[in-house]
Write an enzyme that holds these catalytic residues in place. Structure first.
Site, PDB file in Angstrom:
ATOM      1  CE1 TYR A 163      32.782  45.539  45.579  1.00  0.00           C
ATOM      2  CE2 TYR A 163      30.796  44.446  46.389  1.00  0.00           C
ATOM      3  CZ  TYR A 163      31.977  44.409  45.668  1.00  0.00           C
ATOM      4  OH  TYR A 163      32.355  43.250  45.024  1.00  0.00           O
ATOM      5  CB  ALA A 166      30.233  50.852  42.755  1.00  0.00           C
TER       6      ALA A 166
HETATM    7  N1  LIG Z   1      35.612  37.437  45.687  1.00  0.00           N
HETATM    8  C1  LIG Z   1      34.304  37.568  45.756  1.00  0.00           C
HETATM    9  O1  LIG Z   1      33.645  36.920  46.578  1.00  0.00           O
HETATM   10  C2  LIG Z   1      33.571  38.487  44.818  1.00  0.00           C
HETATM   11  C3  LIG Z   1      32.180  38.507  44.888  1.00  0.00           C
HETATM   12  C4  LIG Z   1      31.480  39.332  44.033  1.00  0.00           C
HETATM   13  C5  LIG Z   1      32.145  40.129  43.134  1.00  0.00           C
HETATM   14  N2  LIG Z   1      33.494  40.101  43.087  1.00  0.00           N
HETATM   15  C6  LIG Z   1      34.133  40.978  42.111  1.00  0.00           C
HETATM   16  O2  LIG Z   1      35.074  40.244  41.352  1.00  0.00           O
HETATM   17  C7  LIG Z   1      36.180  41.085  41.027  1.00  0.00           C
HETATM   18  C8  LIG Z   1      37.462  40.472  41.541  1.00  0.00           C
HETATM   19  O3  LIG Z   1      37.332  40.331  42.948  1.00  0.00           O
HETATM   20  P1  LIG Z   1      38.435  39.597  43.828  1.00  0.00           P
HETATM   21  O4  LIG Z   1      37.699  38.962  44.939  1.00  0.00           O
HETATM   22  O5  LIG Z   1      39.352  38.812  42.998  1.00  0.00           O
HETATM   23  O6  LIG Z   1      39.203  40.869  44.444  1.00  0.00           O
HETATM   24  P2  LIG Z   1      40.669  40.948  45.054  1.00  0.00           P
HETATM   25  O7  LIG Z   1      40.633  42.025  46.061  1.00  0.00           O
HETATM   26  O8  LIG Z   1      41.143  39.607  45.456  1.00  0.00           O
HETATM   27  O9  LIG Z   1      41.524  41.445  43.796  1.00  0.00           O
HETATM   28  C9  LIG Z   1      41.275  42.702  43.255  1.00  0.00           C
HETATM   29  C10 LIG Z   1      42.517  43.166  42.539  1.00  0.00           C
HETATM   30  O10 LIG Z   1      42.286  44.530  42.137  1.00  0.00           O
HETATM   31  C11 LIG Z   1      43.418  45.295  42.512  1.00  0.00           C
HETATM   32  N3  LIG Z   1      43.052  46.678  42.785  1.00  0.00           N
HETATM   33  C12 LIG Z   1      42.315  47.152  43.823  1.00  0.00           C
HETATM   34  N4  LIG Z   1      42.255  48.489  43.786  1.00  0.00           N
HETATM   35  C13 LIG Z   1      42.976  48.867  42.687  1.00  0.00           C
HETATM   36  C14 LIG Z   1      43.296  50.115  42.128  1.00  0.00           C
HETATM   37  N5  LIG Z   1      42.880  51.253  42.689  1.00  0.00           N
HETATM   38  N6  LIG Z   1      44.033  50.153  41.005  1.00  0.00           N
HETATM   39  C15 LIG Z   1      44.493  49.007  40.447  1.00  0.00           C
HETATM   40  N7  LIG Z   1      44.222  47.791  40.939  1.00  0.00           N
HETATM   41  C16 LIG Z   1      43.481  47.716  42.046  1.00  0.00           C
HETATM   42  C17 LIG Z   1      43.949  44.629  43.778  1.00  0.00           C
HETATM   43  O11 LIG Z   1      45.295  44.977  44.028  1.00  0.00           O
HETATM   44  C18 LIG Z   1      43.742  43.165  43.456  1.00  0.00           C
HETATM   45  O12 LIG Z   1      44.859  42.600  42.802  1.00  0.00           O
HETATM   46  C19 LIG Z   1      35.877  42.441  41.661  1.00  0.00           C
HETATM   47  O13 LIG Z   1      35.269  43.276  40.705  1.00  0.00           O
HETATM   48  C20 LIG Z   1      34.909  42.098  42.773  1.00  0.00           C
HETATM   49  O14 LIG Z   1      34.092  43.193  43.122  1.00  0.00           O
HETATM   50  C21 LIG Z   1      34.230  39.303  43.909  1.00  0.00           C
END
Ligand SMILES: NC(=O)c1ccc[n+]([C@@H]2O[C@H](COP(=O)([O-])OP(=O)(O)OC[C@H]3O[C@@H](n4cnc5c(N)ncnc54)[C@H](O)[C@@H]3O)[C@@H](O)[C@H]2O)c1
Length: 256
Positions: A163, A166
């Site tokens: 991760y 990426a």
């Molecule tokens: N929440 C955090 O603490 C955090 C921290 C750093 C970065 N991020 C980044 O922010 C972004 C959003 O994160 P989040 O926490 O809301 O994630 P989350 O897991 O709550 O939501 C991610 C969404 O992407 C969808 N998804 C996953 N795999 C998929 C696929 N193969 N095809 C289509 N949809 C797919 C999921 O169903 C979900 O609705 C991401 O890029 C994550 O890496 C989040």
């Protein structure tokens, strides 16, 4: 604490695509863009949550967000869904590449298959969605692409090798695409969230001790919610940030 999002009149009627818009930060973004009056389409595999979101917003916003069920790992299917979305939203000027999955891996156990899968769900689709949307943005006279990276790759987090790779790649890709697309008036920026308390984070990874530990590292002594990411993303999408491109903006309450 509630976080208010500014109003950006230029986002009204604007075509906006969001991947991973069915839950977490993506759902907050779908809602926020829709409340700005944008024409939003979003892509997700989480069908029930996505349909609930679209249904809930339908009666409250100018244009109901349109949900497309698709797995962003399947590039052909994803490109077909983007083409369909472009047909219903009209000219698209905003693409938010947000879908991701932060699986943990043990060093000794991670397989080549796990590695490829992680790059497919976290990195590869960002490029191919951009490739699919750029002609529409060129035709529209420009656009703004916002790629979701993470501070995770800057924090020595040993359990996230695939991760983190990426997410570091997204920063490099953002720079490269910004250079390539600047002449077309298409801006490309990355947002690096810190710990944001989404439903998935709370269910799988984050407990009270982890929250307390992160808040201790932050300058701001409160945890972050998806709403904390909305304002920076709307700003990068709107013409308010017309001269900002090739940047990575950290939204972490001041950890880094
Ligand atoms: N929440 C955090 O603490 C955090 C921290 C750093 C970065 N991020 C980044 O922010 C972004 C959003 O994160 P989040 O926490 O809301 O994630 P989350 O897991 O709550 O939501 C991610 C969404 O992407 C969808 N998804 C996953 N795999 C998929 C696929 N193969 N095809 C289509 N949809 C797919 C999921 O169903 C979900 O609705 C991401 O890029 C994550 O890496 C989040």
């Amino acid at each position: 604490m509630s976080v208010s999002a500014a109003s950006y009149p230029d986002l009204r009627e604007r075509g906006v695509l969001v991947s991973g818009g069915g839950s977490g930060i993506g759902a907050a973004l779908v809602e926020a863009f829709a409340r700005q009056g944008a024409r939003v389409a979003f892509f997700d595999i989480a069908e029930a949550a996505s349909r609930d979101l679209a249904r809930r917003l339908a009666t409250e916003v100018l244009h109901s967000p349109r949900y497309f069920e698709v797995d962003v790992r399947d590039i052909d299917a994803y490109k077909a869904a983007i083409a369909e979305a472009l047909a219903v939203t009209g000219p698209v000027k905003v693409l938010v590449n947000n879908a991701a999955r932060d699986d943990r891996h043990e060093l000794a156990e991670l397989t080549p298959g796990d590695w490829d899968e992680s790059q497919a769900v976290n990195l590869r689709h960002v490029f191919f969605a951009t490739q699919a949307v750029v002609p529409a943005m060129q035709a529209a006279g420009g656009g703004s692409i916002i790629n979701f990276a993470s501070i995770a790759y800057l924090l020595n987090m040993g359990e996230l090798p695939a991760y983190a790779t990426a997410k570091a790649g997204i920063v490099g890709l953002t720079k490269s695409l910004a250079g390539r697309l600047g002449p077309d008036n298409i801006r490309v920026n990355a947002i690096l969230p810190g710990m944001v308390l989404t439903e998935r984070q709370l269910r799988l990874w984050v407990d009270e001790a982890a929250i307390a530990s992160m808040v201790k590292q932050q300058c701001l002594k409160r945890s972050l919610s998806p709403q904390d990411i909305v304002g920076p993303c709307l700003f990068l999408a709107s013409e308010a940030s017309a001269s900002i491109t090739a940047q990575s903006i950290i939204v972490d309450g001041g950890v880094l």
